[in-house]
Write a protein that holds these residues in place. Structure first.
Motif: not given
Length: 308
Positions: A36-37, A43-45, A273-275, A279-281
């Motif tokens: 979702e994030t 990041v839809t890929f 590869g972050t989960m 961190h992704l944001i």
């Protein structure tokens, strides 16, 4: 989120890709949160492989996606086939490609994959079998696009002799520290450094010439899988340069390192590869940074390279 136009492929592919190799470490609810994030920030890929967690990464994604409220049409799902670690071999046979795609579809709970990549070279592959497999997958609607991962120039040329579908992706290792994909051109004809050794057979320029989009994996790593160079005491000059630019653009050092890849005129994708949602944001802010020509070289040289 910055997007790129993939020749003969998706016209608005997210420049940052979420690699799902580490997803088995998450609960279903945690996996749903990172999906979702990712989607919320463009990041839809999503990148998978049949060997990630021995299939568990795809299964966790498939279970979690149903809890997100997202539609299948909103995202791009890619998987890779051909690595058979349980058998200690790489296998691009028709039978194996078809079986592994079916495995991925079942685990991901979807009726099609947006793209399938051949995952590292099978040393005794038969291109005729790959072509037959790709034809069957395309005609059945199970796969829309095709590509390769960690595959050199001449094997791509051999595939192209038989495969009708355009090969639109090549997934290759690239980071500020692992930049051999770029380095050799700089040091050509220079016997004073091992960086003049051609380890990639001109793969970067080949992909640009043939409209193959490079997907850069491990963009924050040094070595093969040794760890991140971000805040590593092994790379003081690089971290100093990253921090200077992070301060200038008001983003993190990790975002600057990703922006360095996105700045390359080859218009690559960067796979994170972050989960960790936070961190992704943080990494997604790389999409808003446009490094100058000088800043790109500033980082390159700080990573340990030198101008001949």
């Amino acid at each position: 989120m910055k997007t790129i136009k993939v020749s003969q492929g998706p016209q608005k592919a997210a420049a940052i890709v979420l690699g799902c190799m580490r997803m088995p470490a998450l609960s279903v609810s945690e996996a749903a949160k990172i999906i979702e994030t990712a989607a919320e920030y463009g990041v839809t890929f999503f990148d998978h492989a049949t060997v990630y967690g021995h299939g568990e990464a795809e299964s966790r994604f498939g279970e979690a996606f149903g809890q997100t409220g997202l539609s299948r049409e909103e995202i791009f799902i890619q998987s890779k086939v051909g690595l058979e670690f349980d058998r200690n071999e790489f296998d691009w046979s028709k039978e194996n490609i078809l079986a592994r795609v079916d495995d991925s579809l079942r685990r991901l709970k979807t009726d099609h994959l947006d793209s399938v990549l051949l995952h590292r070279p099978d040393l005794i592959f038969e291109p005729e079998q790959v072509a037959e497999a790709f034809d069957q997958l395309e005609k059945s609607g199970k796969v829309r696009y095709f590509g390769v991962s960690n595959v050199p120039v001449m094997q791509i040329e051999l595939l192209k002799k038989y495969v009708k579908q355009p090969l639109i992706f090549n997934q290759l290792q690239l980071s500020l520290e692992q930049s051999q994909l770029i380095d050799q051109t700089l040091y050509i004809n220079n016997k004073t450094t091992d960086m003049s050794i051609d380890r990639d057979n001109g793969t970067l320029d080949y992909c640009r010439l043939h409209d193959i989009t490079i997907q850069a994996w491990s963009p924050l790593q040094y070595g093969m899988f040794e760890g991140s160079f971000i805040d590593s005491p092994k790379y003081p000059e690089l971290n100093k340069a990253l921090q200077e630019l992070a301060d200038k653009y008001q983003v993190s050092k990790a975002a600057i390192a990703i922006a360095w890849i996105l700045r390359h005129p080859a218009k690559m994708q960067a796979i994170t590869g972050t989960m960790n949602p936070h961190h992704l944001i943080d990494i997604c802010s790389a999409s808003d940074v446009e490094l100058t020509h000088h800043e790109w070289y500033q980082l390159y040289l700080a990573s340990g390279k030198f101008l001949p």
